[in-house]
Design a protein around this motif. Structure first.
Motif, PDB file in Angstrom:
ATOM      1  N   MET A  51       1.167  -1.187  -0.018  1.00  0.00           N
ATOM      2  CA  MET A  51      -0.011  -0.166   0.373  1.00  0.00           C
ATOM      3  C   MET A  51       0.871   1.332   0.225  1.00  0.00           C
ATOM      4  SD  MET A  51      -3.228  -0.618   2.493  1.00  0.00           S
ATOM      5  CE  MET A  51      -2.736   0.580   3.977  1.00  0.00           C
ATOM      6  N   PHE A  52       2.297   1.086   0.565  1.00  0.00           N
ATOM      7  CA  PHE A  52       3.046   2.246   0.359  1.00  0.00           C
ATOM      8  C   PHE A  52       4.227   2.092  -0.322  1.00  0.00           C
ATOM      9  CE2 PHE A  52       1.171   1.007   4.518  1.00  0.00           C
ATOM     10  CZ  PHE A  52       0.173   2.006   4.927  1.00  0.00           C
ATOM     11  N   GLY A  53       5.187   2.854  -0.480  1.00  0.00           N
ATOM     12  CA  GLY A  53       5.964   3.569  -1.437  1.00  0.00           C
ATOM     13  C   GLY A  53       7.227   2.400  -0.730  1.00  0.00           C
ATOM     14  N   SER A  54       7.102   2.129   0.227  1.00  0.00           N
ATOM     15  CA  SER A  54       8.199   1.343   1.051  1.00  0.00           C
ATOM     16  C   SER A  54       8.971  -0.483   0.286  1.00  0.00           C
ATOM     17  CB  SER A  54       7.840   0.925   2.484  1.00  0.00           C
ATOM     18  OG  SER A  54       6.854   0.300   3.077  1.00  0.00           O
ATOM     19  N   ALA A  88      -7.174   3.154  -2.486  1.00  0.00           N
ATOM     20  CA  ALA A  88      -8.016   4.556  -2.342  1.00  0.00           C
ATOM     21  C   ALA A  88      -8.054   5.484  -1.107  1.00  0.00           C
ATOM     22  CB  ALA A  88      -9.766   4.541  -2.459  1.00  0.00           C
ATOM     23  N   ARG A  89      -7.441   6.048  -0.889  1.00  0.00           N
ATOM     24  CA  ARG A  89      -6.864   6.768   0.234  1.00  0.00           C
ATOM     25  C   ARG A  89      -7.559   6.384   2.034  1.00  0.00           C
ATOM     26  NH1 ARG A  89      -3.335  11.140  -0.025  1.00  0.00           N
ATOM     27  NH2 ARG A  89      -2.130  11.022  -1.287  1.00  0.00           N
ATOM     28  N   ASP A 120      -9.075  11.001  -3.461  1.00  0.00           N
ATOM     29  CA  ASP A 120      -8.425  10.715  -4.537  1.00  0.00           C
ATOM     30  C   ASP A 120      -8.438  10.935  -5.889  1.00  0.00           C
ATOM     31  OD1 ASP A 120      -7.181   7.981  -3.188  1.00  0.00           O
ATOM     32  OD2 ASP A 120      -9.988   7.909  -2.654  1.00  0.00           O
ATOM     33  N   ALA A 121      -8.317  10.571  -7.066  1.00  0.00           N
ATOM     34  CA  ALA A 121      -7.852  11.254  -8.287  1.00  0.00           C
ATOM     35  C   ALA A 121      -9.240  10.681  -8.459  1.00  0.00           C
ATOM     36  CB  ALA A 121      -7.132  10.625  -9.337  1.00  0.00           C
ATOM     37  N   LEU A 122     -10.526  11.133  -9.892  1.00  0.00           N
ATOM     38  CA  LEU A 122     -11.696  10.494 -10.294  1.00  0.00           C
ATOM     39  C   LEU A 122     -11.562  10.198 -11.812  1.00  0.00           C
ATOM     40  CD1 LEU A 122     -14.216  12.205  -8.844  1.00  0.00           C
ATOM     41  CD2 LEU A 122     -12.664  10.536  -7.572  1.00  0.00           C
ATOM     42  N   ASP A 123     -11.732   9.486 -12.327  1.00  0.00           N
ATOM     43  CA  ASP A 123     -11.778   8.012 -13.524  1.00  0.00           C
ATOM     44  C   ASP A 123     -12.807   9.107 -13.865  1.00  0.00           C
ATOM     45  OD1 ASP A 123     -12.588   7.439 -16.027  1.00  0.00           O
ATOM     46  OD2 ASP A 123     -11.762   5.576 -15.101  1.00  0.00           O
ATOM     47  N   PRO A 129     -13.103   6.917  -8.025  1.00  0.00           N
ATOM     48  CA  PRO A 129     -11.663   7.209  -7.609  1.00  0.00           C
ATOM     49  C   PRO A 129     -10.545   5.940  -8.706  1.00  0.00           C
ATOM     50  CG  PRO A 129     -13.067   6.706  -5.759  1.00  0.00           C
ATOM     51  CD  PRO A 129     -14.113   6.208  -7.104  1.00  0.00           C
ATOM     52  N   ILE A 130      -9.886   6.539  -9.413  1.00  0.00           N
ATOM     53  CA  ILE A 130      -8.176   5.349  -9.579  1.00  0.00           C
ATOM     54  C   ILE A 130      -7.595   5.843  -9.334  1.00  0.00           C
ATOM     55  CG2 ILE A 130      -9.953   6.025 -11.822  1.00  0.00           C
ATOM     56  CD1 ILE A 130      -7.856   7.814 -12.666  1.00  0.00           C
ATOM     57  N   ASN A 131      -6.626   4.795  -9.169  1.00  0.00           N
ATOM     58  CA  ASN A 131      -4.760   5.018  -8.460  1.00  0.00           C
ATOM     59  C   ASN A 131      -4.764   5.995  -9.934  1.00  0.00           C
ATOM     60  OD1 ASN A 131      -1.971   4.109  -9.322  1.00  0.00           O
ATOM     61  ND2 ASN A 131      -3.277   2.608  -8.067  1.00  0.00           N
TER      62      ASN A 131
END
Length: 143
Positions: A51-54, A88-89, A120-123, A129-131
């Motif tokens: 879920m994270f950038g780690s 989604a956040r 979130d960004a929306l389609d 919500p989209i990635n």
């Protein structure tokens, strides 16, 4: 046996050669302190890494999400969400809240410092919500 310490509390682990230690680690209930919340957030980032950038694979495709401790507001943990998440956040916050509540039962809720951090960004075609990462399809379902 090996031991694991979380913010000053230790728990005995019996390590099996068949399973990695993280699978066998018993859940230790912690008291609500800033240090314990930060330790649990670090643990969550390691265990829920995709879920994270780690997670290296997530980082390669542009997932940069971070959850940072901001403050304790009584028994409420306040976090800051930044970067791009695979999910989604609001779902990220739900997963973090469940993770923290399970380990620090004194916690009543987990919130973000600013509600806009859950946007979130929306389609444009569906309004869903989209990635936020260009070129990626929807994230896999949570188990």
């Amino acid at each position: 046996p090996r031991t694991a310490a979380i913010a000053g509390r230790a728990s005995a682990l019996i390590v099996s050669p068949m399973r990695p230690p993280a699978v066998l680690m018993e859940l230790v209930e912690l008291v609500l302190t800033e240090e314990n919340v930060v330790a649990v957030l670090n643990q969550a980032e390691a265990e829920l890494g995709t879920m994270f950038g780690s997670d290296p694979q997530s980082a390669r495709v542009g997932i940069t999400g971070k959850a940072e401790f901001v403050e304790l507001d009584g028994p409420i943990v306040v976090l800051r969400l930044s970067g791009r998440f695979w999910h989604a956040r609001a779902r990220v916050l739900e997963r973090l809240e469940a993770y923290i509540l399970e380990r620090i039962p004194e916690t009543v809720a987990v919130e973000v410092e600013d509600p806009s951090q859950l946007e979130d960004a929306l389609d444009p075609a569906t309004g869903l919500p989209i990635n936020e990462v260009p070129g990626l399809g929807p994230p896999p379902p949570l188990l």
